[in-house]
Design a protein around this motif. Structure first.
Motif, mmCIF file in Angstrom:
data_model
loop_
_atom_site.group_PDB
_atom_site.id
_atom_site.type_symbol
_atom_site.label_atom_id
_atom_site.label_comp_id
_atom_site.label_asym_id
_atom_site.label_seq_id
_atom_site.Cartn_x
_atom_site.Cartn_y
_atom_site.Cartn_z
ATOM 1 N N HIS A 48 -16.318 -49.432 1.528
ATOM 2 C CA HIS A 48 -16.696 -47.905 1.276
ATOM 3 C C HIS A 48 -17.867 -47.822 0.142
ATOM 4 O O HIS A 48 -18.466 -47.039 -0.058
ATOM 5 N N PRO A 58 -9.539 -53.351 9.710
ATOM 6 C CA PRO A 58 -9.416 -51.836 9.395
ATOM 7 C C PRO A 58 -9.900 -51.148 8.235
ATOM 8 O O PRO A 58 -10.232 -49.989 8.410
ATOM 9 N N THR A 59 -10.255 -51.833 7.267
ATOM 10 C CA THR A 59 -10.787 -51.380 6.117
ATOM 11 C C THR A 59 -12.161 -50.552 6.457
ATOM 12 O O THR A 59 -12.681 -49.727 5.909
ATOM 13 N N ALA A 64 -12.210 -47.716 8.827
ATOM 14 C CA ALA A 64 -11.964 -46.335 7.991
ATOM 15 C C ALA A 64 -13.109 -46.028 7.516
ATOM 16 O O ALA A 64 -13.527 -44.879 7.325
ATOM 17 N N THR A 65 -13.778 -47.050 7.107
ATOM 18 C CA THR A 65 -15.255 -46.624 6.302
ATOM 19 C C THR A 65 -15.964 -46.018 7.454
ATOM 20 O O THR A 65 -16.917 -45.130 7.330
ATOM 21 N N ALA A 97 -3.098 -48.373 10.208
ATOM 22 C CA ALA A 97 -4.141 -49.298 10.373
ATOM 23 C C ALA A 97 -4.416 -49.630 11.810
ATOM 24 O O ALA A 97 -5.538 -49.772 12.360
ATOM 25 N N ILE A 153 -6.049 -46.801 13.769
ATOM 26 C CA ILE A 153 -7.698 -46.764 13.338
ATOM 27 C C ILE A 153 -8.324 -47.992 14.067
ATOM 28 O O ILE A 153 -9.609 -47.709 14.410
#
Ligand code: SF4
Lengths: 72, 343
Positions: free
Chosen positions: B103, B129-130, B133-134, B243, B246
């Motif tokens: 992010h 997943p992080t 999400a970004t 998660a 996504i």
């Protein structure tokens, strides 16, 4: 690289991010992967994202172990 | 508790899949606490170690383009490509920035509208997943100068490949805690069902790991093979559904090349059609050039649990954490680095 650290949500911002307190160190954390997280919850945070909720007791145990490791 | 641990006669080979486990085991000297019949073998679970040479070369190629800012997790910074690494390119003047979260790269892109920001997207199911999400956030916030160079890996298919190796010596798995926080325990069911091998999803504290080894031994002693969760405070059998959704939304499953090991079917993820615009390899029309592994490096065999770091002639001589040759020595979670530091 997959290490994740527990902390407590102390503020939730309008954009769904949160401020998380990691035993004194405060950081901005994304809640996109854990939309159920609420103010006061303990969460596991990986790479700036909360990925799971934790029970307070479990979070405190892990934090105290980590703190000991960092102080050594 | 240690006294409850195995006293059986033959050696019990347990593969700890995750690099964070490898480090915890080494740092706390857990091998010395276990009975000699229990043999812990490191697996392929250090994302940095399994990122191919070609990928580092591509990242370097990107960083040499004018007006490109490359952002990366710190662990990637010193990993050798075929000729250079990110740290050396940075010293030569490329704009390479270490970020804590994908992010942060979005914010960098917003502050630098005239530049292109490319994030090096590596990692397993904990990290991917992080980054997904970004990418979703980039689409929502209409940040068009942001992209990701994708090289995401998926753990269960890699374990399947390991189980299919004829000369493998693995009797049980210590399964990764935070990958499982995302995917749950079900994707591992084939391990016990099809191969009759037990697996325990473990936390990262020394007690967690000893506890998990104990649970594995209990299964072996009673002739059971199941996937159990020791790390219950963070892992549910069905994992983190948000998660997972996504992941499904942003990526598709592809065959993937693991450093030192080679191509494994369905063991990777890349951006799917709907998000292709964020794929840096497409945006910059990058061409992958095959690159050889460093001469003499046994990392591939080490990652599969077929060789130990000390079997490598370069270990501790030509290859040290200060001057690493292979990725298993570069990454702080690498088996060779752990063995060098604490072995
Ligand atoms: S010691 Fe160095 S060269 Fe040998 S396998 Fe490990 S990382 Fe590769």
């Amino acid at each position: 690289m997959c290490l994740a650290i527990p902390g407590k949500i102390i503020k939730i911002n309008k954009d769904k991010s949160a401020i998380v307190d990691f035993g004194g160190v405060k950081r901005s954390v994304q809640l996109t992967l854990l939309p159920v997280a609420k103010l006061g919850d303990y969460v596991i945070v990986h790479a700036g994202f909360a990925i799971q909720k934790l029970k307070q007791k479990d979070a405190e145990t892990t934090l105290s172990i980590l703190q000991k490791a960092f102080n050594n | 508790m240690i006294s409850q641990l195995s006293t059986q006669n033959s050696k019990l080979n347990i593969m700890e899949v995750c690099g964070t486990h490898t480090m915890s085991i080494a740092r706390h000297g857990l091998k010395k606490l276990l009975p000699p019949t229990v043999n812990l073998i490191s697996g392929p679970g250090c994302p940095i170690c399994v990122t191919p040479v070609e990928y580092i070369d591509l990242a370097i190629q990107l960083s040499s383009i004018n007006d490109v800012i490359v952002t990366t997790f710190g662990d990637m910074y010193n990993v050798p490509g075929s000729k250079s690494n990110m740290a050396k390119e940075h010293a030569k003047g490329s704009d390479i920035r270490i970020v804590y979260s994908s992010h942060d790269s979005l914010d960098i892109a917003e502050y630098n509208p005239k530049k292109e920001v490319v994030f090096l997207g590596v990692g397993f199911e904990t990290t991917s997943p992080t980054i997904a999400a970004t990418i979703l956030a980039a689409k929502q916030r209409k940040i068009e100068n942001f992209s990701v160079l994708p090289m995401f890996k998926v753990i269960p298919p890699a374990l399947k490949e390991i189980l299919n190796i004829k000369e493998r010596k693995i009797d049980a798995f210590l399964l990764p805690g935070h990958v499982s926080t995302i995917i749950g325990s079900k994707p591992y069911d084939f391990i016990s069902r099809d191969y009759g091998i037990p697996g325990v999803i473990s936390g990262f504290e020394p007690q967690d790991i000893l506890n998990s080894v104990d649970m594995i031994i209990a299964q072996i002693k009673s002739n059971r093979a199941k996937i159990e969760i020791q790390y219950k405070r963070s892992v549910e059998p069905s994992g983190n559904k948000t998660a997972q959704n996504i992941l499904k939304k942003v990526y598709k499953i592809v065959d993937s090349n693991w450093r030192g090991i080679g191509k494994m079917p369905k063991s990777g993820m890349t951006l799917n059609k709907d998000f292709e615009e964020f794929d840096a390899s497409k945006r910059f029309k990058l061409k992958v050039k095959k690159a050889p592994e460093p001469k003499g490096c046994l990392c591939g065999k080490v990652l599969l649990g077929l060789k130990a770091p000390k079997d490598c002639a370069l270990f501790g001589n030509a290859c040290t954490p200060g001057d690493p040759i292979g990725p298993c020595m570069v990454s702080s979670e690498g088996t060779c680095a752990a063995e060098y530091k604490y072995g």
